[in-house]
Scaffold this motif. Structure first.
Motif, PDB file in Angstrom:
ATOM      1  N   ILE A 292       7.382 -13.255   3.317  1.00  0.00           N
ATOM      2  CA  ILE A 292       8.772 -13.180   2.865  1.00  0.00           C
ATOM      3  C   ILE A 292       9.687 -13.113   4.075  1.00  0.00           C
ATOM      4  CG2 ILE A 292      10.390 -11.929   1.403  1.00  0.00           C
ATOM      5  CD1 ILE A 292       8.282 -11.622  -0.504  1.00  0.00           C
ATOM      6  N   GLY A 293       9.208 -12.440   5.153  1.00  0.00           N
ATOM      7  CA  GLY A 293       9.991 -12.359   6.388  1.00  0.00           C
ATOM      8  C   GLY A 293      10.172 -13.721   7.032  1.00  0.00           C
ATOM      9  N   GLY A 294       9.244 -14.656   6.821  1.00  0.00           N
ATOM     10  CA  GLY A 294       9.382 -16.007   7.346  1.00  0.00           C
ATOM     11  C   GLY A 294      10.427 -16.799   6.583  1.00  0.00           C
ATOM     12  N   TRP A 295      10.708 -16.327   5.394  1.00  0.00           N
ATOM     13  CA  TRP A 295      11.600 -17.066   4.507  1.00  0.00           C
ATOM     14  C   TRP A 295      13.015 -16.475   4.553  1.00  0.00           C
ATOM     15  CZ3 TRP A 295      12.643 -14.958  -0.719  1.00  0.00           C
ATOM     16  CH2 TRP A 295      13.433 -15.820  -1.485  1.00  0.00           C
ATOM     17  N   THR A 296      13.092 -15.127   4.662  1.00  0.00           N
ATOM     18  CA  THR A 296      14.403 -14.491   4.807  1.00  0.00           C
ATOM     19  C   THR A 296      14.283 -13.245   5.675  1.00  0.00           C
ATOM     20  OG1 THR A 296      16.072 -13.171   3.681  1.00  0.00           O
ATOM     21  CG2 THR A 296      14.005 -13.441   2.532  1.00  0.00           C
ATOM     22  N   ASP A 297      15.336 -12.950   6.424  1.00  0.00           N
ATOM     23  CA  ASP A 297      15.363 -11.758   7.263  1.00  0.00           C
ATOM     24  C   ASP A 297      15.431 -10.486   6.415  1.00  0.00           C
ATOM     25  OD1 ASP A 297      15.165 -13.116   9.576  1.00  0.00           O
ATOM     26  OD2 ASP A 297      17.319 -13.124  10.031  1.00  0.00           O
ATOM     27  N   ARG A 298      15.779 -10.678   5.151  1.00  0.00           N
ATOM     28  CA  ARG A 298      15.976  -9.487   4.313  1.00  0.00           C
ATOM     29  C   ARG A 298      14.707  -9.135   3.547  1.00  0.00           C
ATOM     30  NH1 ARG A 298      20.382 -12.610   4.111  1.00  0.00           N
ATOM     31  NH2 ARG A 298      22.226 -11.754   5.164  1.00  0.00           N
ATOM     32  N   TRP A 299      13.560  -9.377   4.187  1.00  0.00           N
ATOM     33  CA  TRP A 299      12.295  -9.104   3.509  1.00  0.00           C
ATOM     34  C   TRP A 299      12.137  -7.631   3.166  1.00  0.00           C
ATOM     35  CZ3 TRP A 299       8.346  -5.947   5.299  1.00  0.00           C
ATOM     36  CH2 TRP A 299       8.499  -5.452   6.606  1.00  0.00           C
ATOM     37  N   GLN A 300      12.839  -6.762   3.926  1.00  0.00           N
ATOM     38  CA  GLN A 300      12.673  -5.332   3.658  1.00  0.00           C
ATOM     39  C   GLN A 300      13.282  -4.923   2.327  1.00  0.00           C
ATOM     40  OE1 GLN A 300      13.874  -3.555   7.407  1.00  0.00           O
ATOM     41  NE2 GLN A 300      11.720  -3.284   7.890  1.00  0.00           N
ATOM     42  N   LEU A 301      14.198  -5.766   1.834  1.00  0.00           N
ATOM     43  CA  LEU A 301      14.735  -5.536   0.494  1.00  0.00           C
ATOM     44  C   LEU A 301      13.601  -5.655  -0.526  1.00  0.00           C
ATOM     45  CD1 LEU A 301      17.416  -5.126  -1.092  1.00  0.00           C
ATOM     46  CD2 LEU A 301      17.441  -7.597  -1.412  1.00  0.00           C
ATOM     47  N   VAL A 302      12.778  -6.676  -0.335  1.00  0.00           N
ATOM     48  CA  VAL A 302      11.630  -6.867  -1.226  1.00  0.00           C
ATOM     49  C   VAL A 302      10.656  -5.698  -1.067  1.00  0.00           C
ATOM     50  CG1 VAL A 302       9.729  -8.394  -1.842  1.00  0.00           C
ATOM     51  CG2 VAL A 302      11.900  -9.357  -1.051  1.00  0.00           C
ATOM     52  N   LEU A 303      10.419  -5.311   0.202  1.00  0.00           N
ATOM     53  CA  LEU A 303       9.532  -4.169   0.445  1.00  0.00           C
ATOM     54  C   LEU A 303      10.051  -2.935  -0.284  1.00  0.00           C
ATOM     55  CD1 LEU A 303       7.180  -2.797   2.053  1.00  0.00           C
ATOM     56  CD2 LEU A 303       8.879  -2.235   3.782  1.00  0.00           C
ATOM     57  N   GLY A 304      11.373  -2.745  -0.217  1.00  0.00           N
ATOM     58  CA  GLY A 304      11.985  -1.594  -0.886  1.00  0.00           C
ATOM     59  C   GLY A 304      11.725  -1.629  -2.377  1.00  0.00           C
ATOM     60  N   LEU A 305      11.896  -2.814  -2.961  1.00  0.00           N
ATOM     61  CA  LEU A 305      11.676  -2.946  -4.404  1.00  0.00           C
ATOM     62  C   LEU A 305      10.218  -2.670  -4.762  1.00  0.00           C
ATOM     63  CD1 LEU A 305      13.891  -6.057  -5.228  1.00  0.00           C
ATOM     64  CD2 LEU A 305      14.271  -3.671  -5.895  1.00  0.00           C
ATOM     65  N   VAL A 306       9.305  -3.208  -3.944  1.00  0.00           N
ATOM     66  CA  VAL A 306       7.876  -2.987  -4.199  1.00  0.00           C
ATOM     67  C   VAL A 306       7.565  -1.499  -4.111  1.00  0.00           C
ATOM     68  CG1 VAL A 306       5.554  -3.379  -3.312  1.00  0.00           C
ATOM     69  CG2 VAL A 306       7.161  -5.278  -3.442  1.00  0.00           C
ATOM     70  N   LEU A 307       8.092  -0.854  -3.052  1.00  0.00           N
ATOM     71  CA  LEU A 307       7.840   0.569  -2.852  1.00  0.00           C
ATOM     72  C   LEU A 307       8.380   1.384  -4.021  1.00  0.00           C
ATOM     73  CD1 LEU A 307       6.590   2.387  -0.727  1.00  0.00           C
ATOM     74  CD2 LEU A 307       8.830   2.668   0.300  1.00  0.00           C
ATOM     75  N   LEU A 308       9.581   0.992  -4.454  1.00  0.00           N
ATOM     76  CA  LEU A 308      10.211   1.684  -5.572  1.00  0.00           C
ATOM     77  C   LEU A 308       9.353   1.572  -6.829  1.00  0.00           C
ATOM     78  CD1 LEU A 308      12.928   3.122  -5.708  1.00  0.00           C
ATOM     79  CD2 LEU A 308      13.877   1.104  -6.807  1.00  0.00           C
ATOM     80  N   SER A 309       8.848   0.354  -7.105  1.00  0.00           N
ATOM     81  CA  SER A 309       8.039   0.202  -8.320  1.00  0.00           C
ATOM     82  C   SER A 309       6.732   0.966  -8.204  1.00  0.00           C
ATOM     83  CB  SER A 309       7.761  -1.267  -8.646  1.00  0.00           C
ATOM     84  OG  SER A 309       8.289  -2.115  -7.700  1.00  0.00           O
TER      85      SER A 309
END
Lengths: 329, 258
Positions: A292-309
């Motif tokens: 996801i980091g290769g696709w967007t710099d905001r990959w940590q947003l996805v990480l945050g969502l995963v962590l939250l779930s």
């Protein structure tokens, strides 16, 4: 019976996948992914270390980057002095650098143990939020100490021009280096497995769940927790030494609180207290970061969502999701 | 060692503990002799729990001395006192909830035999721990429940498991903090008979509100009110004492709800 076998099965698949991925990458001539697999193995090792303190012992250390970074600096400083032919210490004993990976590991384990005993001896007198904050404070002290060391690169860090060597293994070869990291990860998993299921492990789990009960039985919780904290730091320190050698670089960033947070994230993502949790957690983290980091710099947003779930819906983390609730008998 | 066997198991001398203006222990002297059940009774808030904590090591007294088996243990930790031979049960069950019944007792057996250290061999398959733990469970009648998690036990069974864990330590003195609480009449009768049978093994300090159990078990009774022991004597003496009647038993008979 099927239920009992699910977690070992999930663990075996996980560990095999981590082995097959770089082998396939080499076959397909994609060396980048070998380095990625080494990163997973090393960060998983750091997580296995923290999991012993956090998962089994209930000690939420927000300062494990201290040990991770110390391991990195041991590797970096040993390489620097070996490269320059200079001495780390001239008096009373002359200590130079070293090109031996075994020496780097042994020194890392010793340094991590001594620092962890000191940090643990103070921090374990507190609990809860205070424990989190005091471990963070110690790690920050070491972070700023590293920044103020111009001999070893200060803020800029230190390059390792030549990876240290092992007998019979070409550590410069990416796949061989991966296999070294992988072997250490498996050894650490095996050691913690034995430890958690031993008499010591039983006492440690009681210290986490009901310290008053443990004391009433005649076992003081403090030395039990301190021992676990120290062993935990040694494993994470070893991971740090490997990480610096993998990157050929060590800097104060390895000691930063963000790094401590990341190691906690591996443990939580994988499943707190689940033996193979950090392997799943580190793998998921690196996959998100690279793809996801290769696709967007905001990959940590996805990480945050995963962590939250994970925190909201799957308290047992990835392992809990795949293998069901932890067994207690 | 012989001296400690002849002398009192527990000796409190001039124990004092205050929380602000509240004197929870006000110059307490008390002994438990070998083979004796010494009951401590008193209304809620009399300072019984504080006293138990001072004996077990959770609280340090402001003044005075705690002697166990002839040794001054006033500054000792909870764990050190337990290793010396002090077992206790808690007023509110304090168990390792995520462990099975058997593993709770195995932990107690382990604590007595080797402590925390043993880093390699799997504890679950440790035949010595298992056999001894199963023996203790058999004594309290929990064998059937050995494999169940503690969270599945009834209140009464948890009380029995508390007793089993204390017994697994082979204590020379047992502190029992309201062991009958919430047991119901049948359970109370059973536990009373069981404790009576333990007298040859260990001395006991029994804190209990159930007067039938106290009168059935106790060799001596001390009555505590507002941090002081106002009377101490045999069952007959305490029953006959006008002061006790007024301060405690009388209240109880007028207001049996507590």
């Amino acid at each position: 019976m099927a239920e009992r076998m699910r977690e070992p099965l999930v663990n075996a698949v996980l560990v095999l996948a981590l082995l097959i991925a770089p082998l396939t990458a080499v076959a397909l001539d994609e060396p980048f992914y070998v380095g990625l697999a080494s990163r997973v193995a090393i960060l998983a090792l750091a997580g296995v270390g923290l999991n012993l303190a956090l998962g089994s012992g209930g000690m939420v250390s927000f300062g494990h980057a201290a040990f991770f970074g110390l391991g990195g600096y041991v590797a970096g400083i040993a390489a620097l002095h070996a490269f320059e032919g200079s001495a780390f210490l001239a008096w009373p004993l002359e200590i130079g650098g070293s090109e031996s990976m075994i020496v780097v590991w042994v020194v890392t384990l010793a340094v991590s143990a001594v620092v962890a005993l000191a940090i643990g001896a103070v921090s374990l007198r507190t609990a809860g939020v205070y424990f989190i904050m005091i471990t963070l404070a110690f790690a920050q002290m070491i972070y700023y100490f590293a920044i103020s060391l111009p001999t070893y690169g200060g803020e800029d860090g230190l390059s390792i021009y030549l990876r240290s060597s092992l007998p019979f293994v070409d550590t410069g070869d990416p796949l061989s280096f991966f296999l070294v990291c992988y072997a250490l990860l498996l050894s650490a998993l095996f050691l913690t497995h034995r430890l958690v299921n031993s008499r010591f492990g039983a006492a440690l789990q009681c210290a986490r769940m009901n310290p008053e009960r443990l004391a009433t039985l005649g076992i003081a919780p403090f030395p039990v927790k301190l021992t676990a904290f120290t062993l935990s730091a040694m494993i994470t320190g070893l991971a740090g030494a490997l990480f610096a050698e993998l990157n050929g670089f060590v800097s104060p960033a390895m000691l930063s609180w963000q790094r401590s947070g990341e190691i906690i994230v591996f443990v939580i993502l994988g499943g707190v207290g689940r033996l193979f949790g950090p392997v799943a957690g580190a793998a998921l983290f690196i996959l998100l970061e690279s793809f996801i980091g290769g696709w967007t710099d905001r990959w940590q947003l996805v990480l945050g969502l995963v962590l939250l779930s994970v925190v909201l819906f799957a308290r047992g983390g990835v392992i809990g999701l795949l293998a069901g609730r932890a067994r207690h008998d | 060692m012989t001296d400690s066997l002849l002398g009192p198991l527990l000796e409190l001398q001039g124990l004092r503990k205050a929380f602000g203006a509240l004197k929870a222990s006000d110059d307490i002297d008390l002994t438990v002799l070998p083979g004796e059940i010494h009951a401590l009774i008193g209304p809620n808030g009399a300072g019984k729990s504080t006293l138990i904590a001072e004996i077990a090591g959770g609280l340090t007294p402001d003044a005075g001395q705690v002697r166990l088996f002839g040794q001054d243990v006033t500054g000792w930790s909870v764990a050190a006192r337990a290793r010396l031979g002090l077992g206790r049960t808690f007023q509110v069950s304090s168990l390792v909830m995520e462990f099975s019944v058997l593993r709770n007792v195995m932990l107690a057996v382990q604590a007595r035999s080797s402590g925390a250290f043993g880093f390699w061999a799997p504890v679950r398959r440790d035949a010595r721990l298992r056999t001894e733990a199963l023996g203790v469970l058999d004594r309290v009648g929990l064998t059937r429940r050995a494999g169940d998690p503690v969270s599945a036990l009834s209140h009464g069974e948890r009380r029995l498991l508390e007793v089993a864990m204390a017994l697994a330590l082979r204590p020379k003195l047992l502190l029992l903090d309201e062991p009958m609480a919430g047991l119901g009449p049948a359970g109370t009768r059973e536990l009373t008979a069981f404790l009576a049978g333990l007298k040859t093994e260990t001395g006991m300090l029994l804190v209990e509100h159930d007067m039938d159990a106290v009168f059935a078990l106790a060799d001596r009774i001390s009555v505590m009110v507002y941090g002081r022991i106002i009377a101490s004597g045999s069952v007959a003496e305490i029953r006959a004492s006008a002061e006790v009647r007024e301060a405690y038993l009388g209240d109880l008979h007028e207001a049996p709800s507590c």
